[in-house]
Scaffold this motif. Structure first.
Motif, short mmCIF file in Angstrom:
data_model
loop_
_atom_site.label_atom_id
_atom_site.label_comp_id
_atom_site.label_asym_id
_atom_site.label_seq_id
_atom_site.Cartn_x
_atom_site.Cartn_y
_atom_site.Cartn_z
N ARG A 1 0.82 -1.21 0.00
CA ARG A 1 0.00 0.00 0.00
C ARG A 1 0.86 1.26 0.00
N LEU A 2 2.09 1.16 0.52
CA LEU A 2 3.07 2.25 0.44
C LEU A 2 4.23 1.74 -0.39
N PRO A 3 4.24 1.99 -1.69
CA PRO A 3 5.29 1.42 -2.55
C PRO A 3 6.63 2.11 -2.35
N ALA A 4 7.70 1.40 -2.68
CA ALA A 4 9.04 1.95 -2.58
C ALA A 4 9.15 3.22 -3.43
N GLY A 5 9.80 4.24 -2.85
CA GLY A 5 9.97 5.51 -3.55
C GLY A 5 8.93 6.55 -3.21
N LEU A 6 7.84 6.14 -2.55
CA LEU A 6 6.81 7.10 -2.16
C LEU A 6 7.31 7.94 -0.99
N ARG A 7 6.96 9.20 -0.99
CA ARG A 7 7.37 10.08 0.10
C ARG A 7 6.44 9.91 1.29
N TYR A 8 7.04 9.72 2.48
CA TYR A 8 6.25 9.67 3.71
C TYR A 8 5.66 11.05 3.98
N PRO A 9 4.48 11.11 4.62
CA PRO A 9 3.92 12.42 4.99
C PRO A 9 4.82 13.12 5.99
N PRO A 10 4.91 14.44 5.96
CA PRO A 10 5.65 15.16 7.00
C PRO A 10 5.13 14.78 8.37
N SER A 11 6.00 14.75 9.33
CA SER A 11 5.63 14.27 10.66
C SER A 11 4.51 15.10 11.27
N ARG B 1 13.68 4.31 10.12
CA ARG B 1 14.97 4.54 9.51
C ARG B 1 15.99 3.52 9.99
N ALA B 2 15.93 3.21 11.28
CA ALA B 2 16.88 2.25 11.84
C ALA B 2 16.67 0.85 11.26
N GLU B 3 15.45 0.49 10.96
CA GLU B 3 15.15 -0.84 10.44
C GLU B 3 15.22 -0.90 8.91
N GLY B 4 15.55 0.23 8.26
CA GLY B 4 15.73 0.21 6.81
C GLY B 4 14.47 0.41 6.00
N PHE B 5 13.40 0.88 6.64
CA PHE B 5 12.14 1.12 5.91
C PHE B 5 12.00 2.58 5.45
N MET B 6 12.95 3.42 5.83
CA MET B 6 12.85 4.84 5.49
C MET B 6 14.22 5.38 5.16
N GLN B 7 14.25 6.24 4.13
CA GLN B 7 15.50 6.90 3.75
C GLN B 7 15.26 8.40 3.70
N ALA B 8 16.09 9.15 4.43
CA ALA B 8 15.96 10.61 4.46
C ALA B 8 16.81 11.21 3.34
N ARG B 9 16.24 12.20 2.64
CA ARG B 9 16.97 12.92 1.60
C ARG B 9 16.98 14.40 1.98
N VAL B 10 18.18 14.96 2.09
CA VAL B 10 18.34 16.34 2.56
C VAL B 10 17.57 17.29 1.64
N SER C 1 11.49 12.29 3.53
CA SER C 1 11.78 10.89 3.82
C SER C 1 10.95 10.01 2.91
N TYR C 2 11.58 8.92 2.40
CA TYR C 2 10.96 8.10 1.37
C TYR C 2 10.91 6.64 1.78
N VAL C 3 9.94 5.93 1.24
CA VAL C 3 9.73 4.52 1.55
C VAL C 3 10.85 3.70 0.91
N VAL C 4 11.41 2.79 1.70
CA VAL C 4 12.41 1.83 1.22
C VAL C 4 11.89 0.44 1.55
N MET C 5 12.06 -0.50 0.60
CA MET C 5 11.66 -1.88 0.83
C MET C 5 12.91 -2.70 1.16
N PRO C 6 13.12 -3.05 2.42
CA PRO C 6 14.32 -3.81 2.78
C PRO C 6 14.19 -5.26 2.30
N GLY C 7 15.24 -5.76 1.65
CA GLY C 7 15.21 -7.15 1.18
C GLY C 7 14.23 -7.32 0.05
N ALA C 8 13.83 -8.54 -0.19
CA ALA C 8 12.89 -8.87 -1.27
C ALA C 8 11.50 -8.43 -0.88
N PRO C 9 10.78 -7.79 -1.80
CA PRO C 9 9.42 -7.36 -1.48
C PRO C 9 8.49 -8.54 -1.25
#
Length: 481
Positions: A27-37, A59-68, A72-80
Motif C-alpha cells: 500500500r506504500l510502494p518503494a519511492g513514495l514520500r512519507y507524509p511530513p511528521s 529509519r533504523a530498520e531500513g524502511f525509510m531513507q531521508a533525503r536532505v 523521507s521516502y519509503v524503502v523496501m528492505p530485502g525482497a518485497p
C-alpha cells in the motif's frame, strides 16, 4: 492516510507496525514520500513526538531513507513481499437486469476495437481530429470556466446550449426544434437508454435495422426489449417488411445507415412516418454522420418531415468534434419531454456545465461551422484517396458500397465466404494491417466477406500505404475455390 493502530503497546510502536504492514503489503510502494511528521500527527490525532519516534525506528530498520531538502521516502528492505490477493469470486447475477448484462454485453469482445501491433488500421468509429480544433476548444473551455456558475446545472441542459442546438439543427438538418424540447445528454448511448426507460417495459417489441449498431442493440436488449430485425437495402429500412403487429419503438439511422451507409429514400421516410402514425408507435432517429455528405447537400433529417410528433431525434458531437467531449442531445416530442427530463435527472443530475457552456459559445460564434467545413473537405480527400487506391489495385476483387457519406466504406470481397473473410483479416493483421468484419452487426450474418474500412483517422499518405498493404494481402491470400 489510513493507518489503523492495533492498540497493543506504546503508540509509537503501534504506528511503526502499521507503517511496516503498509510497506510490506504494497500500500506504500518503494519511492513514495512519507507524509511530513507534523501532518501525519494531525491526521492520526497523535503527538508529533510519537510520529518522530516511529519515523526514527523505521529509519533504523531500513524502511525509510531521508533525503536532505526533500523529505523521507519509503524503502523496501530485502525482497518485497507480495500482498495476498483473494481469488475472484463469481457470484450469480443479483437481478434480472444483471442477468441481461451478462448475457448481452462482453467488454472483451466489443467489435471495432483497435488491433494491437499493426502499422496501419482501418478502424472505423475513430473520427478525424483537426489540430486547429485543440486550440479553439481550449479557448472556449477557458472562457466557459471563468463565467459558468459553480452550482449544479439544470438536468435538461443549459438554455444557451439548447438554443444553439436548435439553430444548428434548423440550418444543417432541417429540424425545427424549440429549446424547451431539447435535452442535453452524454451522447447517443444515453439517449437510447433514456428512450428505453421512458417508453418500454420489459418484453416490449422494438423494430431495429438489420444490420445495426451493436451498442444500441445491446442497450435495448439489456433493458429487456424484444428486438425484431427489419432488413436494410440501398434505400434504407425496408418499410414493406415492418411487422404486422406494431412494435412499441422503431430504431433507425436514416441519414447514413450504420454499417451499410445506406441513405433512406424520401418514399421510405414517408412510409415509416405513416406506419408510426397509424399504429401509434414511436421512432428513435439516430442522425449518425448526417453532417457529412460528399455528393450533395446533406439530406433533411426524418424528424424534419414529422408532422405527427412521433420521432425522438438524437444527435451527438462525439464524431464531429471528439468522443471524449461526451455531449449530445435529444429533441423530444412535446408529450414526452417532461418524462425525458426526469429520466435524465435520475441518471446523473445533468451533463457537465462548463463543457456545455464552451460548446454553446463554439456553436454561436461560428467556430463549429468553420470546423465542419474544414472537416468535410479533409474527409472527402481521404475518402477519394481510399476509393481511388482500392479501385486501382484490387477493383476486380471487390464490391464497394459507396455511400458518399460518413467516415467509413463497406467493402465486400467478391465471391468470398465469411470464413474466407476471417482468414483474410487474420493474414492482414500478421502483415501489419488492421481490418474489421461487418459480421458482428448482424443478427444473422450473410455468408459473405464484408469489411468496414474507416478512414477518418488516417492521412492521405497513410491511406495509400494501407491500401497497398491491403492489395498485397489480397494477392497473397490463397482463397480455395
Amino acid at each position: 492516510m489510513y493507518l489503523p493502530l492495533d492498540g497493543r503497546g506504546p503508540l509509537h510502536g503501534q504506528l511503526v507496525r502499521s507503517l511496516k504492514d503498509a510497506v510490506l503489503g504494497g500500500r506504500l510502494p518503494a519511492g513514495l514520500r512519507y507524509p511530513p511528521s507534523r501532518l501525519l500527527a494531525q491526521q492520526l490525532d497523535l503527538s508529533r513526538n510519537t510520529v518522530l519516534a516511529a519515523y526514527e525506528q523505521l529509519r533504523a530498520e531500513g524502511f525509510m531513507q531521508a533525503r536532505v531538502g526533500s523529505g523521507s521516502y519509503v524503502v523496501m528492505p530485502g525482497a518485497p513481499v507480495q500482498p495476498r490477493s483473494e481469488p475472484p469470486q463469481r457470484v450469480p447475477p443479483q437481478s434480472a437486469y444483471a442477468r441481461r448484462l451478462r448475457r448481452y454485453h462482453d467488454h472483451g469482445a466489443m467489435p471495432g476495437r483497435g488491433v494491437p501491433g499493426v502499422l496501419h488500421s482501418f478502424q472505423y468509429g475513430v473520427p478525424f481530429t483537426n489540430p486547429l480544433l485543440t486550440s479553439a476548444w481550449a479557448r472556449a473551455l477557458s472562457h466557459a470556466a471563468a463565467y459558468t456558475p459553480p452550482n449544479y446545472p439544470t438536468a435538461q441542459g443549459l438554455p444557451m446550449l439548447r438554443a444553439a442546438v436548435c439553430e444548428y439543427l434548423s440550418l444543417r438538418r432541417g429540424v425545427q426544434a424549440r429549446p424547451e424540447d431539447v435535452i442535453v445528454v452524454t451522447g447517443t448511448q444515453q439517449a437510447v437508454s433514456l428512450t428505453a426507460r421512458v417508453l418500454l417495459d420489459e418484453g416490449d417489441e422494438v423494430a431495429i435495422e438489420e444490420p445495426q449498431y451493436f451498442a444500441v442493440r445491446e442497450a435495448l436488449q439489456i433493458h429487456g426489449a424484444r428486438l425484431v430485425p427489419v432488413p436494410v437495402d440501398r434505400e434504407g429500412l425496408r418499410t414493406d417488411l415492418l411487422p404486422e403487429r406494431p412494435p412499441r419503438l422503431i430504431c433507425v439511422t436514416p441519414s447514413h445507415q450504420f454499417p451499410t451507409g445506406a441513405l433512406m429514400s424520401l418514399a421510405r421516410r414517408r412510409a415509416l412516418l405513416d406506419y408510426a402514425c397509424r399504429h401509434d408507435c414511436w421512432i428513435f432517429e439516430d442522425d449518425y454522420d448526417g453532417e457529412f455528405r460528399y455528393d450533395a447537400q446533406p439530406h433533411a433529417a426524418l424528424c424534419g418531415l414529422d408532422d405527427s410528433r412521433r420521432v425522438i431525434y438524437t444527435g451527438t458531437f462525439s464524431k464531429v468534434l471528439f468522443p471524449s467531449l461526451r455531449l449530445g442531445y435529444i429533441v423530444a416530442p412535446p408529450g414526452l419531454r417532461d418524462d425525458f427530463v426526469s429520466a435524465k435527472w435520475v441518471d446523473d443530475f445533468g451533463s457537465p456545465a462548463i463543457e456545455q457552456a464552451a460548446l454553446a459559445h463554439f456553436l454561436a460564434d461560428g467556430g463549429f461551422e468553420r470546423h465542419l467545413r474544414r472537416t468535410a473537405k479533409t474527409l472527402k480527400q481521404r475518402r477519394d484517396a481510399l476509393l481511388g487506391a482500392l479501385r486501382r489495385s484490387c477493383g476486380e476483387a471487390l464490391d464497394i458500397d459507396d455511400s458518399n457519406a460518413g467516415m467509413h466504406l463497406l467493402v465486400w470481397l467478391r465471391g468470398r465466404s465469411a470464413a474466407q473473410g476471417d482468414a483474410f483479416i487474420a493474414l492482414a493483421q500478421r502483415r501489419g494491417l488492421g481490418l474489421y468484419s461487418i459480421a458482428p452487426y448482424y443478427f444473422d450474418p450473410p455468408d459473405r466477406a464484408g469489411l468496414l474500412l474507416g478512414y477518418g483517422a488516417l492521412s492521405v499518405a497513410e491511406i495509400e500505404e494501407a491500401a497497398r498493404l491491403f492489395a498485397a494481402c489480397l494477392a497473397e491470400m490463397d482463397f480455395p475455390e
